[in-house]
Design a protein around this motif. Structure first.
Motif, PDB file in Angstrom:
ATOM      1  N   UNK A   1       0.854  -1.194   0.000  1.00  0.00           N
ATOM      2  CA  UNK A   1       0.000   0.000   0.000  1.00  0.00           C
ATOM      3  C   UNK A   1       0.884   1.236   0.000  1.00  0.00           C
ATOM      4  N   UNK A   2       0.392   2.312  -0.571  1.00  0.00           N
ATOM      5  CA  UNK A   2       1.167   3.549  -0.623  1.00  0.00           C
ATOM      6  C   UNK A   2       1.580   3.985   0.781  1.00  0.00           C
ATOM      7  N   UNK A   3       2.883   4.261   0.944  1.00  0.00           N
ATOM      8  CA  UNK A   3       3.387   4.690   2.243  1.00  0.00           C
ATOM      9  C   UNK A   3       4.053   3.594   3.050  1.00  0.00           C
ATOM     10  N   UNK A   4       4.000   2.337   2.580  1.00  0.00           N
ATOM     11  CA  UNK A   4       4.585   1.236   3.349  1.00  0.00           C
ATOM     12  C   UNK A   4       6.088   1.108   3.148  1.00  0.00           C
ATOM     13  N   UNK A   5       6.636   1.803   2.138  1.00  0.00           N
ATOM     14  CA  UNK A   5       8.090   1.849   2.017  1.00  0.00           C
ATOM     15  C   UNK A   5       8.691   1.232   0.785  1.00  0.00           C
ATOM     16  N   UNK A   6       7.890   0.786  -0.178  1.00  0.00           N
ATOM     17  CA  UNK A   6       8.474   0.094  -1.325  1.00  0.00           C
ATOM     18  C   UNK A   6       9.345   1.008  -2.177  1.00  0.00           C
ATOM     19  N   UNK A   7       8.980   2.286  -2.287  1.00  0.00           N
ATOM     20  CA  UNK A   7       9.783   3.197  -3.102  1.00  0.00           C
ATOM     21  C   UNK A   7      11.146   3.455  -2.465  1.00  0.00           C
ATOM     22  N   UNK A   8      11.171   3.638  -1.143  1.00  0.00           N
ATOM     23  CA  UNK A   8      12.433   3.828  -0.431  1.00  0.00           C
ATOM     24  C   UNK A   8      13.337   2.605  -0.601  1.00  0.00           C
TER      25      UNK A   8
END
Length: 217
Positions: free
Chosen positions: A23-30
């Motif tokens: 979900x958006x905000x869970x950290x996958x982009x980081x």
């Protein structure tokens, strides 16, 4: 070369598709950015999208920004491995650069949702390694979305309402991680990637290597 030194063994390997979803905000982009910074053998899949560029985003580097008509043509021409509608905009993965990377033995990282992952499974299950990243709690997810100050309050609310549906697809993934500490979660993703790269079926060059060993080379 001394008696204790050997040239590294190079065995031909087919690349893999590493999917990170959350979900958006869970950290996958980081985590995706950290993986790419640490691993030269990993390249980011660049998606096509119908949404407008955000500040500092560039065409061909962050996304291929196309209009809805062109996106529809890409679907009809079967130029996309997967595509989905997310928050009123369409996203999709161009097929040709991914297939070329895999053939060259390079791994491709995908930052996509469960809809795209399902389609990739249908297209290329043997090349796919999927990881779902969970937040440690709903409160922490909301805190991260609010703290990053990237979206207005109404968009944050929409992302939170969508999170429960996204999380419900966790069991469709090969691996599931809880991102309580980003450093620990990153280490776990790296361990998964290392193990998947070493799978026998991903190393077609092993056949010739073992044959040479048996023949005394």
């Amino acid at each position: 070369m001394s008696g204790n030194e050997f040239e590294p063994v190079a065995i031909a390997r087919r690349g893999l598709m590493l999917v990170l979803s959350s979900p958006s905000g869970a950290g996958k982009t980081t985590i995706s950015r950290a993986l790419l910074a640490d691993d030269d053998g990993l390249t980011m899949s660049i998606s096509a999208t119908t949404r407008r560029p955000r500040p500092a985003e560039a065409h061909g580097r962050d996304y291929y920004f196309v209009d809805p008509e062109e996106f529809g043509l890409m679907i009809n021409r079967r130029e996309l491995l997967e595509h989905a509608k997310v928050f009123d905009h369409y996203y999709g993965t161009p097929r040709e650069p991914v297939e070329q990377a895999l053939s060259d033995g390079r791994d491709v990282l995908f930052d996509i949702d469960w809809q795209g992952t399902q389609q990739l499974k249908q297209q290329a299950r043997e090349d796919l390694v999927s990881i779902f990243i969970l937040p440690p709690s709903t409160l922490e997810l909301e805190r991260r979305l609010t703290q990053r100050a990237q979206d207005p309050a109404d968009v944050v609310a929409r992302r939170m309402s969508k999170a429960a549906d996204e999380i419900s697809h966790w069991a469709e993934y090969d691996y599931v991680l809880v991102n309580e500490d980003v450093g620990r979660c990153l280490a776990q993703v790296k361990a998964i990637l290392t193990a998947e790269r070493l799978k026998r079926e991903r190393q077609p060059g092993l056949l010739d290597f073992v044959k040479a060993l048996r023949e005394g080379y």
